[in-house]
Design a protein around this motif. Structure first.
Motif, mmCIF file in Angstrom:
data_model
loop_
_atom_site.group_PDB
_atom_site.id
_atom_site.type_symbol
_atom_site.label_atom_id
_atom_site.label_comp_id
_atom_site.label_asym_id
_atom_site.label_seq_id
_atom_site.Cartn_x
_atom_site.Cartn_y
_atom_site.Cartn_z
ATOM 1 N N GLU A 105 37.904 61.635 37.497
ATOM 2 C CA GLU A 105 38.757 59.909 37.559
ATOM 3 C C GLU A 105 38.824 59.323 36.191
ATOM 4 O OE1 GLU A 105 35.345 55.925 39.006
ATOM 5 O OE2 GLU A 105 35.367 58.106 40.323
ATOM 6 N N ALA A 106 38.021 59.996 34.848
ATOM 7 C CA ALA A 106 38.565 59.324 33.690
ATOM 8 C C ALA A 106 39.994 59.824 32.935
ATOM 9 C CB ALA A 106 37.582 59.970 32.013
ATOM 10 N N GLU A 107 40.456 60.823 33.740
ATOM 11 C CA GLU A 107 42.056 61.398 33.762
ATOM 12 C C GLU A 107 42.752 60.520 34.403
ATOM 13 O OE1 GLU A 107 42.759 65.846 33.305
ATOM 14 O OE2 GLU A 107 40.861 65.283 34.561
ATOM 15 N N LEU A 108 42.211 59.881 35.306
ATOM 16 C CA LEU A 108 42.874 59.397 36.711
ATOM 17 C C LEU A 108 43.397 57.744 35.675
ATOM 18 C CD1 LEU A 108 41.818 60.461 39.539
ATOM 19 C CD2 LEU A 108 43.858 60.880 38.909
ATOM 20 N N ALA A 109 41.826 57.321 35.870
ATOM 21 C CA ALA A 109 42.663 55.389 34.907
ATOM 22 C C ALA A 109 42.962 55.812 33.723
ATOM 23 C CB ALA A 109 40.420 55.332 33.990
ATOM 24 N N ALA A 110 43.076 56.722 32.866
ATOM 25 C CA ALA A 110 43.892 57.062 31.484
ATOM 26 C C ALA A 110 45.194 57.151 32.204
ATOM 27 C CB ALA A 110 43.358 58.184 31.013
ATOM 28 N N LEU A 111 45.902 57.869 33.125
ATOM 29 C CA LEU A 111 46.776 58.764 33.356
ATOM 30 C C LEU A 111 47.591 57.427 33.908
ATOM 31 C CD1 LEU A 111 49.254 60.929 34.857
ATOM 32 C CD2 LEU A 111 47.792 60.670 36.623
ATOM 33 N N ALA A 112 46.951 56.165 34.493
ATOM 34 C CA ALA A 112 47.078 54.901 35.232
ATOM 35 C C ALA A 112 47.250 53.884 34.523
ATOM 36 C CB ALA A 112 46.792 53.959 36.553
ATOM 37 N N ALA A 113 46.687 54.130 33.232
ATOM 38 C CA ALA A 113 46.570 53.361 31.983
ATOM 39 C C ALA A 113 47.954 53.378 30.857
ATOM 40 C CB ALA A 113 45.657 52.950 31.315
ATOM 41 N N GLY A 114 48.422 55.298 31.111
ATOM 42 C CA GLY A 114 49.371 55.088 30.169
ATOM 43 C C GLY A 114 51.016 54.291 31.435
ATOM 44 N N HIS A 115 50.654 54.919 32.772
ATOM 45 C CA HIS A 115 52.064 54.015 32.844
ATOM 46 C C HIS A 115 52.251 52.866 32.588
ATOM 47 C CE1 HIS A 115 53.019 58.294 34.411
ATOM 48 N NE2 HIS A 115 52.095 58.875 35.298
ATOM 49 N N ALA A 116 50.760 51.959 32.970
ATOM 50 C CA ALA A 116 51.275 51.064 33.029
ATOM 51 C C ALA A 116 51.919 49.693 31.757
ATOM 52 C CB ALA A 116 49.619 50.410 33.273
ATOM 53 N N GLN A 117 51.206 50.956 30.590
ATOM 54 C CA GLN A 117 51.937 50.098 29.261
ATOM 55 C C GLN A 117 53.185 50.976 29.501
ATOM 56 O OE1 GLN A 117 50.234 53.228 26.258
ATOM 57 N NE2 GLN A 117 50.727 51.495 24.667
ATOM 58 N N ARG A 118 53.585 52.304 29.790
ATOM 59 C CA ARG A 118 55.398 52.476 29.978
ATOM 60 C C ARG A 118 55.681 51.259 30.954
ATOM 61 N NH1 ARG A 118 52.785 57.577 28.879
ATOM 62 N NH2 ARG A 118 52.208 57.029 30.883
ATOM 63 N N VAL A 130 43.030 46.660 39.575
ATOM 64 C CA VAL A 130 42.692 48.033 39.165
ATOM 65 C C VAL A 130 43.091 48.458 37.950
ATOM 66 C CG1 VAL A 130 42.267 48.689 41.473
ATOM 67 C CG2 VAL A 130 44.397 48.728 40.899
ATOM 68 N N LEU A 131 43.516 47.631 37.269
ATOM 69 C CA LEU A 131 43.851 47.923 35.779
ATOM 70 C C LEU A 131 42.347 48.894 35.339
ATOM 71 C CD1 LEU A 131 46.233 48.294 34.156
ATOM 72 C CD2 LEU A 131 45.621 46.129 32.983
ATOM 73 N N GLY A 132 42.657 50.140 35.005
ATOM 74 C CA GLY A 132 41.064 50.597 34.232
ATOM 75 C C GLY A 132 40.473 51.510 35.520
ATOM 76 N N SER A 133 41.292 51.584 36.758
ATOM 77 C CA SER A 133 39.821 51.972 37.300
ATOM 78 C C SER A 133 40.654 53.461 37.313
ATOM 79 C CB SER A 133 40.370 51.150 38.741
ATOM 80 O OG SER A 133 39.951 52.166 40.018
ATOM 81 N N GLY A 134 39.754 54.840 38.009
ATOM 82 C CA GLY A 134 39.811 55.948 37.922
ATOM 83 C C GLY A 134 40.043 56.185 39.679
ATOM 84 N N ASP A 135 39.994 55.734 40.513
ATOM 85 C CA ASP A 135 39.765 55.788 41.893
ATOM 86 C C ASP A 135 40.386 55.659 42.968
ATOM 87 O OD1 ASP A 135 38.707 55.542 44.591
ATOM 88 O OD2 ASP A 135 38.017 53.543 44.686
ATOM 89 N N LEU A 136 41.341 56.762 43.436
ATOM 90 C CA LEU A 136 42.492 57.003 43.783
ATOM 91 C C LEU A 136 42.403 56.004 45.392
ATOM 92 C CD1 LEU A 136 43.060 60.559 43.998
ATOM 93 C CD2 LEU A 136 44.456 59.004 42.660
ATOM 94 N N SER A 137 42.006 55.606 45.533
ATOM 95 C CA SER A 137 42.275 54.576 47.210
ATOM 96 C C SER A 137 42.659 53.309 46.894
ATOM 97 C CB SER A 137 40.021 54.613 47.455
ATOM 98 O OG SER A 137 39.839 56.237 48.445
ATOM 99 N N GLY A 138 42.134 53.058 45.674
ATOM 100 C CA GLY A 138 42.415 51.513 45.107
ATOM 101 C C GLY A 138 43.816 51.686 45.018
ATOM 102 N N LEU A 139 44.573 52.390 43.667
ATOM 103 C CA LEU A 139 45.643 52.638 43.104
ATOM 104 C C LEU A 139 46.838 52.702 44.883
ATOM 105 C CD1 LEU A 139 44.950 55.485 40.524
ATOM 106 C CD2 LEU A 139 45.036 52.982 40.025
ATOM 107 N N PRO A 140 47.591 52.245 43.918
ATOM 108 C CA PRO A 140 48.918 51.802 45.139
ATOM 109 C C PRO A 140 49.412 53.017 45.625
ATOM 110 C CG PRO A 140 49.559 50.684 42.500
ATOM 111 C CD PRO A 140 47.876 51.320 42.793
#
Length: 421
Positions: free
Chosen positions: A17-30, A43-53
């Motif tokens: 979950e921490a990996e997913l949160a960091a991954l989504a945050a990285g894509h949000a920056q790019r 859901v910025l900062g979340s690593g819960d798959l269900s909440g991510l688009p």
């Protein structure tokens, strides 16, 4: 090797979950559009798959495939067939993306070819895209004498080059290999290992190819990948399943959940079962591969223990659900619908890549001039496909007249993309 269905929770759940949160945050920056999407959902900062688009073709067409990305000056670009706007899709790789892809392929191919002496000949005969561009590097890093064949050359030149080099390891596409085996003068090679990518290659097909070359079925490896995600999965002879690479977090969703998906819809995560495939790559940087909708349908996703570790696996790829078909390279469904509307206005039709690209249209007959017009339009809209047809690596698009009751779909204009069998 031990094999059992996993009954306990994913052992690295919190770390993942921490990996997913960091991954989504990285894509949000790019990708500013992705950041806005996460902010709107809270859901910025979340690593819960269900909440991510879920990332589908609509979002990618609007924000990625044809957009400028000045924040990525070191990117390598690869192009595939067109978007609904008529422009070709551009997929970006960072140097780290390239290195990760090569590492995934090197690990898989190194294990698969471990019985083949290093220094032996390995040949890649692929189409276009990232897999083709990277194959020689993978083989060189494994210690093989490596060659690749230009897909733009006529099929008889492919035969000549293969017969001259006599590869011990051969990496190609199922459709290309079928075409090579039909060509005359014939293919005269004795590979010890064969890897295929790009089309569905079921067990019966792999067994036939193995028998044709005097190999065991396990000497033919089916590799599942995409230009968007990179290395995804591969067939495993021991388990009879397809195993995902470790950097992939897969999900399945009922296809009807995705049929009318909007940016604000929330799709629950389901990591067991059958349905439309969503993929998250922990290794990809210059493509927002977080809950990416691949357009593939798979059966039997579950977690297993294999060789002392837990892996995600599935039974088979059932085919394409939406987006595009394959005829050597991709043909956009949007483009195909446009072609048929121009040449067969108001006529229900279906398209299948079951044995090459076959279009079945409801009509009393299909004239030679209509077939020529369809082929010319596909050539114009999918130039990579046109080149592979011109080279003789895949056959021409086929158009046939059928009665209405011969259509396999339940809706008059629905296009059936699945390979059956």
């Amino acid at each position: 090797m031990p094999l059992s269905t996993a009954t306990t929770a994913w052992p690295r759940a919190l770390a993942r979950e921490a990996e997913l949160a960091a991954l989504a945050a990285g894509h949000a920056q790019r990708f500013p559009w992705y950041r806005e999407l996460l902010l709107r959902r809270g859901v910025l900062g979340s690593g819960d798959l269900s909440g991510l688009p879920v990332i589908g073709t609509g979002l990618l067409g609007a924000h990625y495939y044809t957009a400028q990305h000045p924040q990525m000056p070191d990117a390598s670009a690869y192009h595939t067939s067109g978007t609904s706007g008529g422009q070709r899709k551009r997929i970006l790789y960072s140097p780290a993306d390239d290195d990760a892809y090569v590492a995934h392929r090197r690990l898989l191919f190194g294990e698969f070819t471990r019985s083949v002496p290093r220094g032996s000949v390995a040949v890649a005969d692929l189409g276009t895209g990232h897999a083709a561009a990277s194959a020689r590097r993978v083989f060189l890093e494994l210690g093989f004498t490596a060659y690749d064949i230009d897909f733009t050359r006529p099929v008889d030149e492919h035969i000549d080059k293969l017969n001259a080099s006599r590869p011990d390891v051969f990496f190609t596409m199922p459709m290309i290999l079928d075409k090579l085996l039909q060509a005359r003068p014939g293919l005269d090679i004795r590979p010890r290992k064969i890897m295929v990518v790009g089309d569905v290659a079921p067990l019966a097909w792999r067994a036939h190819i193995a028998a044709r070359f005097g190999l065991r079925t396990e000497d033919v490896l089916d590799v599942f990948g995409s230009i968007e995600v990179g290395a995804i999965a591969h067939s495993c002879a021991e388990t009879g399943l397809y195993h995902f690479h470790d950097h992939i977090v897969p999900e399945v969703v009922p296809p009807e959940k995705l049929a009318h998906l909007t940016e604000d819809d929330r799709v629950p995560s389901r990591q067991e079962g059958s349905g439309a495939l969503l993929l998250t790559s922990l290794a990809r940087r210059y493509f927002p591969a977080v809950r990416y909708m691949t357009g593939d349908a798979v059966t039997g996703l579950h977690r297993i223990r294999h060789d002392g570790r837990e892996v995600f696996a599935f039974e088979r790829i059932d085919g394409r659900l939406a987006g595009d078909l394959k005829h050597g390279e991709r043909v956009s469904n949007h483009d195909l619908a446009q072609v048929m509307a121009e040449n067969f206005p108001g006529r229900p039709f279906e398209a299948s890549d079951e044995d090459g690209l076959i279009i079945s249209v409801v009509a009393d007959r299909v004239g030679d001039d209509q077939i020529a017009a369809v082929r010319a339009a596909v050539d114009r809209l999918a130039p990579d496909v046109a080149q592979m047809i011109a080279s003789g690596l895949v056959g021409p698009v086929r158009v046939k007249a059928v009665p209405l009751d011969a259509l396999r779909s339940g809706h008059a204009k629905r296009r059936l993309d699945l390979k059956e069998g």
